[in-house]
Enzyme design. Structure first.
Site, mmCIF file in Angstrom:
data_model
loop_
_atom_site.group_PDB
_atom_site.id
_atom_site.type_symbol
_atom_site.label_atom_id
_atom_site.label_comp_id
_atom_site.label_asym_id
_atom_site.label_seq_id
_atom_site.Cartn_x
_atom_site.Cartn_y
_atom_site.Cartn_z
ATOM 1 C CD GLU A 25 0.599 29.352 48.585
ATOM 2 O OE1 GLU A 25 -0.398 28.636 48.830
ATOM 3 O OE2 GLU A 25 1.773 28.972 48.773
ATOM 4 C CG HIS A 79 -2.183 25.756 46.213
ATOM 5 N ND1 HIS A 79 -2.145 24.407 46.038
ATOM 6 C CD2 HIS A 79 -1.018 26.085 46.811
ATOM 7 C CE1 HIS A 79 -1.005 23.933 46.522
ATOM 8 N NE2 HIS A 79 -0.294 24.923 46.991
ATOM 9 C CG HIS A 81 3.476 27.158 45.210
ATOM 10 N ND1 HIS A 81 4.207 25.995 45.250
ATOM 11 C CD2 HIS A 81 2.485 27.013 46.123
ATOM 12 C CE1 HIS A 81 3.662 25.161 46.138
ATOM 13 N NE2 HIS A 81 2.610 25.743 46.675
ATOM 14 C CG ASP A 91 1.174 22.621 49.080
ATOM 15 O OD1 ASP A 91 0.357 23.301 49.716
ATOM 16 O OD2 ASP A 91 1.935 23.079 48.214
HETATM 17 ZN ZN LIG Z 1 1.422 25.021 48.059
#
Ligand SMILES: [Zn+2]
Length: 135
Positions: A25, A79, A81, A91
């Site tokens: 990530e 961010h 994924h 999250d």
């Molecule tokens: Zn996440």
């Protein structure tokens, strides 16, 4: 409805940050004002993980200091994924602590989505508006 305003170039920059971090990530802070992104600060994911991200406290502090010195705010946390662009349970926990806009880019679906954790304790998807650099 809440909206975040990004230029097409900024969206491409976020996609590049996400792709360069693979298989892990990536993360970044978005500085700006009134929902409009002015500057993207790529941050290092110290977890070096494909399922989580963490930012070093000093880097975090520097980002907030830079925003303040330039008269901006941290309006969004980005961010990526290597999966679907929806917030994970981790999250959501951090969204509650950091009630800014959360942007998630899916490297598998090449899709960017924005979310907020609202006052009713609900994660809500918000609109991403593409604006011209001058607008
Ligand atoms: Zn996440």
């Amino acid at each position: 409805m809440k909206t975040i305003y990004l230029t097409a170039a900024q969206i491409r920059q976020l996609a590049t940050i996400a792709k360069e971090a693979l298989p892990n990530e990536s993360c970044a802070f978005l500085l700006g004002d009134n929902g409009k992104v002015v500057k993207i600060l790529p941050m290092r994911n110290i977890d070096e993980s494909p399922v989580t991200f963490s930012i070093e406290p000093t880097e975090l502090l520097n980002a907030y200091n830079l925003a303040e010195s330039e008269g901006m705010q941290v309006i969004a946390i980005f961010h990526s994924h290597p999966a679907k662009p929806s917030p994970s349970s981790t999250d959501i926990k951090f969204m509650e602590i950091n009630p800014v806009i959360w942007l998630i880019y899916s490297t598998t679906e090449s899709q960017l989505k924005a979310f907020v954790y609202d006052e009713d304790d609900i994660v809500e998807e918000i609109a991403i508006a593409i604006v011209s650099p001058k607008g």
